[in-house]
Scaffold this active site. Structure first.
Site, short mmCIF file in Angstrom:
data_model
loop_
_atom_site.label_atom_id
_atom_site.label_comp_id
_atom_site.label_asym_id
_atom_site.label_seq_id
_atom_site.Cartn_x
_atom_site.Cartn_y
_atom_site.Cartn_z
N TYR A 1 -1.35 -0.84 10.68
CA TYR A 1 -1.59 -1.59 9.44
C TYR A 1 -0.46 -1.42 8.49
O TYR A 1 -0.08 -2.34 7.84
CB TYR A 1 -3.08 -0.93 8.87
CG TYR A 1 -3.11 -1.11 7.45
CD1 TYR A 1 -3.40 -2.55 7.02
CD2 TYR A 1 -2.91 -0.40 6.31
CE1 TYR A 1 -3.45 -2.72 5.61
CE2 TYR A 1 -3.16 -0.40 5.10
CZ TYR A 1 -3.30 -1.91 4.55
OH TYR A 1 -3.45 -2.24 3.51
N SER B 1 0.90 -1.34 -0.01
CA SER B 1 -0.09 -0.09 -0.05
C SER B 1 0.82 1.27 -0.02
O SER B 1 2.11 1.19 0.66
CB SER B 1 -0.95 -0.19 1.33
OG SER B 1 -1.51 1.17 1.65
N LYS C 1 2.32 -4.10 6.44
CA LYS C 1 2.70 -4.11 5.15
C LYS C 1 4.27 -4.18 4.87
O LYS C 1 4.81 -4.89 4.09
CB LYS C 1 2.04 -2.84 4.43
CG LYS C 1 0.34 -3.43 4.15
CD LYS C 1 0.10 -4.34 3.27
CE LYS C 1 -1.16 -4.63 3.43
NZ LYS C 1 -1.61 -6.08 2.72
P1 NAD Z 1 -10.74 -7.20 1.41
O1 NAD Z 1 -11.27 -6.99 2.72
O2 NAD Z 1 -11.95 -6.98 0.57
O3 NAD Z 1 -10.03 -8.53 1.01
C1 NAD Z 1 -9.35 -9.24 1.70
C2 NAD Z 1 -9.68 -10.69 1.61
O4 NAD Z 1 -8.84 -11.23 2.83
C3 NAD Z 1 -11.23 -10.78 2.46
O5 NAD Z 1 -11.86 -11.49 1.32
C4 NAD Z 1 -11.01 -11.38 3.72
O6 NAD Z 1 -11.87 -12.38 3.96
C5 NAD Z 1 -9.77 -12.34 3.24
N1 NAD Z 1 -8.98 -12.40 4.74
C6 NAD Z 1 -8.30 -11.56 5.50
N2 NAD Z 1 -7.75 -12.12 6.52
C7 NAD Z 1 -7.55 -13.49 6.05
C8 NAD Z 1 -6.95 -14.65 6.71
N3 NAD Z 1 -6.34 -14.51 7.93
N4 NAD Z 1 -6.95 -15.77 5.92
C9 NAD Z 1 -7.61 -15.91 4.96
N5 NAD Z 1 -8.28 -14.74 4.45
C10 NAD Z 1 -8.26 -13.63 4.95
O7 NAD Z 1 -10.11 -6.04 0.95
P2 NAD Z 1 -9.34 -5.46 -0.30
O8 NAD Z 1 -9.69 -3.88 -0.63
O9 NAD Z 1 -9.72 -6.26 -1.60
O10 NAD Z 1 -7.75 -5.56 -0.11
C11 NAD Z 1 -7.05 -6.48 -0.65
C12 NAD Z 1 -5.72 -6.20 -0.27
O11 NAD Z 1 -5.04 -5.06 -0.89
C13 NAD Z 1 -5.29 -6.06 1.00
O12 NAD Z 1 -4.09 -6.98 1.39
C14 NAD Z 1 -5.08 -4.71 1.53
O13 NAD Z 1 -4.18 -4.55 2.63
C15 NAD Z 1 -4.47 -4.08 0.20
N6 NAD Z 1 -4.83 -2.85 -0.10
C16 NAD Z 1 -6.17 -2.36 -0.23
C17 NAD Z 1 -6.44 -1.08 -0.38
C18 NAD Z 1 -7.65 -0.59 -0.41
O14 NAD Z 1 -7.96 0.71 -0.31
N7 NAD Z 1 -8.76 -1.49 -0.68
C19 NAD Z 1 -5.31 -0.03 -0.57
C20 NAD Z 1 -3.95 -0.63 -0.46
C21 NAD Z 1 -3.63 -2.03 -0.27
#
Ligand code: NAD
Ligand code: UDP
Length: 347
Positions: free
Chosen positions: A148, A124, A152
């Site tokens: 958080y 991120s 990362k």
């Molecule tokens: P999201 O919460 O929709 O998706 C994350 C998924 O991981 C979910 O389906 C959740 O059920 C699953 N999960 C979490 N912990 C778990 C575990 N211990 N075991 C198995 N499954 C698990 O989030 P997203 O927005 O799709 O983000 C995806 C990735 O991108 C994440 O790593 C997040 O940190 C990163 N990210 C997101 C953003 C944003 O703004 N959405 C920005 C930068 C980085």
């Protein structure tokens, strides 16, 4: 390739499964569904025209992760699974380290034990904290400001170390700026639980009538109109970057290459609200529809004035650049929200 997608039921993961399948890869999902719904997988399968088998496993359960790698051979992993709420991470830091760092350790251990040598990781732009200057490139100093962000950065470091220790291990670390929007079908999109932390889902929920106004966090930032500036990126563009990264790993070794994923354009809160209102009128002819009432409120703790990407390295290394502009982000976000006012909950 046969690819394990951790977190594949989530917002970015579900869109990425579709893009990976469109690139002719076979996708298998690992997700514990702690922040996702089975409906998103079913709809993504329908859109892709193929099955995405789900293993309902928690990455914190190292044994279960190990057993999965024993049963199935994966050529590569795309690792999305994580908890992602900054505020919650301040309140429950150990939960975040446990889920995001311990989960990643189990994944890396299973990959090592079973000879899986290719990894794409979701990082991120939060790792840049408050940057000295914008646009931010990948060599900017890393200054995480919350648990958080630290999970990362620690995971990035672990992956870099794993690559250094094994010349065959290859990884691309993707630093996302602000993912927004939804699949153009309106079938899958972002479905935050409770009050949205992020701007676009909040705007959408005001527009659909679930909340009555948007609180704008600060009107006196040193920006074009006093409101915070970010680099919003369409989730389908972001998803495509994962397919491009996986394809790059298929043919070449990338010893822990880090890439920014953004458009390179900074947009303020009020500019995004106006773009959303106009896009809605143009695309849906809802001229008399609900505006998005805004009220300037206090700055949010830990916020910064302006962050946007220098995305040139992603183009050089994996041939990726964003194609969709803010208008498309708003139209697709609204199509998803208006067709699914309660998200997947009502499906
Ligand atoms: P999201 O919460 O929709 O998706 C994350 C998924 O991981 C979910 O389906 C959740 O059920 C699953 N999960 C979490 N912990 C778990 C575990 N211990 N075991 C198995 N499954 C698990 O989030 P997203 O927005 O799709 O983000 C995806 C990735 O991108 C994440 O790593 C997040 O940190 C990163 N990210 C997101 C953003 C944003 O703004 N959405 C920005 C930068 C980085
Ligand atoms: N923001 C806002 N009101 C909200 C949510 C966000 O004014 O209800 C602002 C926030 O201060 C920032 C921008 O919108 O300037 C993007 O915030 P978001 O949380 O979506 O992303 P991040 O700050 O993590 O980049």
């Amino acid at each position: 390739m046969k690819i394990l997608v951790t977190g594949g039921a989530g917002y970015i993961g579900s869109h990425s499964c579709i893009e990976l399948a469109a690139s002719n890869h076979q996708v298998v999902i690992l997700d514990n569904l702690c922040n996702a719904s089975l409906v998103s997988i079913a709809r993504a399968e329908k859109l892709a025209g193929t099955r995405f088998p789900l293993h309902r496993i928690d990455l914190r359960d190292g044994e279960a992760v190990h057993r999965l790698f024993e049963r199935e051979h994966f050529d590569a992993v795309v690792h999305f699974a994580a908890l992602k709420a900054v505020g919650e991470s301040v309140e429950k830091p150990l939960d975040y380290y446990d889920n995001n760092v311990v989960g990643s350790i189990h994944l890396l251990q299973a990959m090592r034990a079973h000879g899986c040598k290719r990894l794409v990781f979701s990082s991120s732009a939060t790792v840049y904290g408050n940057p000295d200057s914008v646009p931010v490139n990948e060599d900017a100093p890393l200054r995480v400001t919350n648990p958080y962000g630290r999970t990362k950065l620690v995971t990035e470091d672990m992956i870099r170390d794993a690559c250094a220790a094994d010349p065959q291990f290859s990884a691309i670390l993707l630093r996302y700026f602000n993912p927004v929007g939804a699949h153009p079908s309106g079938e899958i999109g972002e479905d935050p639980r409770g009050i949205p932390n992020n701007l676009m889902p909040y705007i959408c929920q005001v527009a659909v009538g679930r909340r009555d106004h948007l609180g704008v966090f600060g009107g006196d930032w040193p920006t074009v109109d006093g409101t915070g500036v970010r680099d919003y990126i369409h989730v389908v563009d972001l998803a495509r970057a994962h397919a491009d990264a996986i394809n790059a790993l298929e043919y070449a070794r990338h010893p822990a290459t880090t890439l920014n994923l953004g458009t390179g354009q900074g947009i303020s809160v009020l500019q995004l609200v106006r773009a959303f209102e106009q896009a809605r009128v143009r695309a849906f002819e809802q001229a008399s529809g609900r505006k998005v009432p805004c009220e300037i409120v206090a700055r949010r703790a830990g916020d910064v004035a302006a962050v946007y990407a220098d995305p040139r390295r992603a183009k050089e290394v994996i041939g990726w650049q964003a194609a969709r502009g803010v208008d498309e982000m708003c139209v697709d976000a609204w199509r998803w929200q208006s067709r699914n006012p309660e998200g997947y909950g009502a499906a």
